[in-house]
Design a protein around this motif. Structure first.
Motif, PDB file in Angstrom:
ATOM      1  N   LEU A  94     -18.215  37.195 -18.713  1.00  0.00           N
ATOM      2  CA  LEU A  94     -18.130  38.427 -19.503  1.00  0.00           C
ATOM      3  C   LEU A  94     -18.499  38.165 -20.961  1.00  0.00           C
ATOM      4  O   LEU A  94     -19.191  38.979 -21.581  1.00  0.00           O
ATOM      5  N   ASP A  95     -18.049  37.047 -21.502  1.00  0.00           N
ATOM      6  CA  ASP A  95     -18.434  36.717 -22.878  1.00  0.00           C
ATOM      7  C   ASP A  95     -19.936  36.473 -22.979  1.00  0.00           C
ATOM      8  O   ASP A  95     -20.570  36.874 -23.956  1.00  0.00           O
ATOM      9  N   HIS A  96     -20.514  35.842 -21.983  1.00  0.00           N
ATOM     10  CA  HIS A  96     -21.961  35.624 -21.978  1.00  0.00           C
ATOM     11  C   HIS A  96     -22.686  36.967 -21.913  1.00  0.00           C
ATOM     12  O   HIS A  96     -23.627  37.215 -22.678  1.00  0.00           O
ATOM     13  N   ALA A  97     -22.228  37.860 -21.032  1.00  0.00           N
ATOM     14  CA  ALA A  97     -22.825  39.198 -20.937  1.00  0.00           C
ATOM     15  C   ALA A  97     -22.704  39.940 -22.268  1.00  0.00           C
ATOM     16  O   ALA A  97     -23.634  40.632 -22.692  1.00  0.00           O
ATOM     17  N   ARG A  98     -21.579  39.780 -22.946  1.00  0.00           N
ATOM     18  CA  ARG A  98     -21.377  40.429 -24.243  1.00  0.00           C
ATOM     19  C   ARG A  98     -22.413  39.975 -25.257  1.00  0.00           C
ATOM     20  O   ARG A  98     -22.992  40.780 -25.982  1.00  0.00           O
ATOM     21  N   THR A  99     -22.685  38.682 -25.303  1.00  0.00           N
ATOM     22  CA  THR A  99     -23.640  38.189 -26.287  1.00  0.00           C
ATOM     23  C   THR A  99     -25.053  38.689 -25.997  1.00  0.00           C
ATOM     24  O   THR A  99     -25.814  38.968 -26.917  1.00  0.00           O
ATOM     25  N   THR A 129     -14.623  37.401 -10.269  1.00  0.00           N
ATOM     26  CA  THR A 129     -13.294  37.985 -10.425  1.00  0.00           C
ATOM     27  C   THR A 129     -12.653  38.254  -9.070  1.00  0.00           C
ATOM     28  O   THR A 129     -13.329  38.629  -8.112  1.00  0.00           O
ATOM     29  N   ALA A 130     -11.355  38.059  -9.025  1.00  0.00           N
ATOM     30  CA  ALA A 130     -10.596  38.367  -7.815  1.00  0.00           C
ATOM     31  C   ALA A 130      -9.972  39.750  -7.902  1.00  0.00           C
ATOM     32  O   ALA A 130      -9.419  40.241  -6.920  1.00  0.00           O
ATOM     33  N   ASP A 131     -10.080  40.381  -9.071  1.00  0.00           N
ATOM     34  CA  ASP A 131      -9.470  41.687  -9.296  1.00  0.00           C
ATOM     35  C   ASP A 131     -10.423  42.791  -8.832  1.00  0.00           C
ATOM     36  O   ASP A 131     -11.509  42.967  -9.404  1.00  0.00           O
ATOM     37  N   ALA A 141      -9.693  39.021 -18.613  1.00  0.00           N
ATOM     38  CA  ALA A 141      -9.999  38.060 -17.549  1.00  0.00           C
ATOM     39  C   ALA A 141      -9.459  36.669 -17.873  1.00  0.00           C
ATOM     40  O   ALA A 141      -9.055  35.925 -16.973  1.00  0.00           O
ATOM     41  N   ALA A 142      -9.442  36.307 -19.148  1.00  0.00           N
ATOM     42  CA  ALA A 142      -8.969  34.989 -19.539  1.00  0.00           C
ATOM     43  C   ALA A 142      -7.456  34.891 -19.553  1.00  0.00           C
ATOM     44  O   ALA A 142      -6.893  33.820 -19.370  1.00  0.00           O
ATOM     45  N   GLY A 143      -6.800  36.014 -19.777  1.00  0.00           N
ATOM     46  CA  GLY A 143      -5.340  36.008 -19.814  1.00  0.00           C
ATOM     47  C   GLY A 143      -4.809  35.146 -20.944  1.00  0.00           C
ATOM     48  O   GLY A 143      -5.372  35.097 -22.024  1.00  0.00           O
ATOM     49  N   GLU A 144      -3.754  34.454 -20.664  1.00  0.00           N
ATOM     50  CA  GLU A 144      -3.099  33.623 -21.679  1.00  0.00           C
ATOM     51  C   GLU A 144      -3.716  32.227 -21.783  1.00  0.00           C
ATOM     52  O   GLU A 144      -3.285  31.416 -22.587  1.00  0.00           O
ATOM     53  N   ALA A 145      -4.735  31.961 -20.969  1.00  0.00           N
ATOM     54  CA  ALA A 145      -5.310  30.610 -20.929  1.00  0.00           C
ATOM     55  C   ALA A 145      -6.267  30.318 -22.088  1.00  0.00           C
ATOM     56  O   ALA A 145      -6.708  29.176 -22.250  1.00  0.00           O
ATOM     57  N   GLU A 146      -6.604  31.318 -22.877  1.00  0.00           N
ATOM     58  CA  GLU A 146      -7.587  31.115 -23.951  1.00  0.00           C
ATOM     59  C   GLU A 146      -7.054  30.238 -25.065  1.00  0.00           C
ATOM     60  O   GLU A 146      -5.891  30.329 -25.444  1.00  0.00           O
ATOM     61  N   GLY A 184     -14.318  30.670 -22.178  1.00  0.00           N
ATOM     62  CA  GLY A 184     -14.415  29.711 -21.091  1.00  0.00           C
ATOM     63  C   GLY A 184     -13.110  29.401 -20.395  1.00  0.00           C
ATOM     64  O   GLY A 184     -13.055  28.470 -19.591  1.00  0.00           O
ATOM     65  N   ALA A 185     -12.064  30.157 -20.656  1.00  0.00           N
ATOM     66  CA  ALA A 185     -10.780  29.876 -20.018  1.00  0.00           C
ATOM     67  C   ALA A 185     -10.829  30.136 -18.511  1.00  0.00           C
ATOM     68  O   ALA A 185     -10.144  29.458 -17.743  1.00  0.00           O
ATOM     69  N   THR A 186     -11.632  31.104 -18.091  1.00  0.00           N
ATOM     70  CA  THR A 186     -11.804  31.399 -16.671  1.00  0.00           C
ATOM     71  C   THR A 186     -13.283  31.671 -16.415  1.00  0.00           C
ATOM     72  O   THR A 186     -14.015  32.071 -17.338  1.00  0.00           O
ATOM     73  N   PRO A 187     -13.750  31.485 -15.189  1.00  0.00           N
ATOM     74  CA  PRO A 187     -15.158  31.788 -14.898  1.00  0.00           C
ATOM     75  C   PRO A 187     -15.533  33.242 -15.197  1.00  0.00           C
ATOM     76  O   PRO A 187     -16.584  33.504 -15.789  1.00  0.00           O
TER      77      PRO A 187
END
Length: 183
Positions: free
Chosen positions: A126-131, A49-51, A172-177, A118-121
């Motif tokens: 984060l989705d992987h960590a969630r699972t 993340t850049a944030d 993190a994915a924003g509108e790219a999902e 998978g829209a952003t790294p």
């Protein structure tokens, strides 16, 4: 010279926090491994993340997961020796996650669709960590069902953590999902 190996686990057991040994196949040991994997995946997300605010939050969550790990690994006969928010999960830790989830969803309401991760790294990590956090939760439930000493605060924390990670992944994915299906 200091060695990392002790050979004590060569018999298939591992040490418990505050004494005793248990099988490495114990469900709470499985849950501890899942928590450790979640910590590592949050590190991947943090590095992705850049944030700065998100990175700081992820570091805090990584540190809190060390508390979860200590709570899970504790010898149940010595739980009275655990320190709140150092080696024992507290209701306040759960409430803090809930407040954060509520704030983030208010800032950016969730879309009423299933999304393909998978829209952003950072979002994918984060989705992987969630699972993996959900897997830890399932192992804690299974340990309790099998008669193990399970902290309800740990169970609630893992449940809220996975919810928070879902929300953070959407941010993190924003509108790219992409939605899971196109109608």
């Amino acid at each position: 010279m200091s060695r990392i190996y002790t050979r004590q686990g060569d018999d298939g057991t591992t040490g418990r926090y505050l004494g005793g040994r248990v099988s490495k196949a114990d469900l709470l040991v499985e849950a501890s491994g899942d928590v450790d994997e979640t910590v590592a995946l949050l590190g991947v997300a943090r590095a992705s993340t850049a944030d700065a605010a998100t990175a700081e939050l992820l570091l805090r969550l990584q540190r809190e997961l060390f508390v979860v790990g200590a709570d899970l690994a504790a010898n149940p006969t010595h739980r009275d020796r655990l320190a709140a928010e150092v080696s024992r999960v507290t209701p306040r830790m759960v409430a803090t996650l809930e407040a954060l989830i509520d704030r983030l969803v208010a800032e950016r309401p969730l879309r009423p669709v299933f999304v393909v991760p998978g829209a952003t790294p950072a979002g994918a990590a984060l989705d992987h960590a969630r699972t993996v956090a959900r897997r830890a939760e399932r192992h804690v439930v299974a340990a309790g069902d099998a008669g193990g000493a399970v902290s309800m605060e740990v169970l609630a924390y893992l449940n809220r953590l996975s919810d928070l990670l879902f929300v953070l992944a959407r941010h993190a994915a924003g509108e790219a999902e992409e939605p899971a299906s196109r109608a």
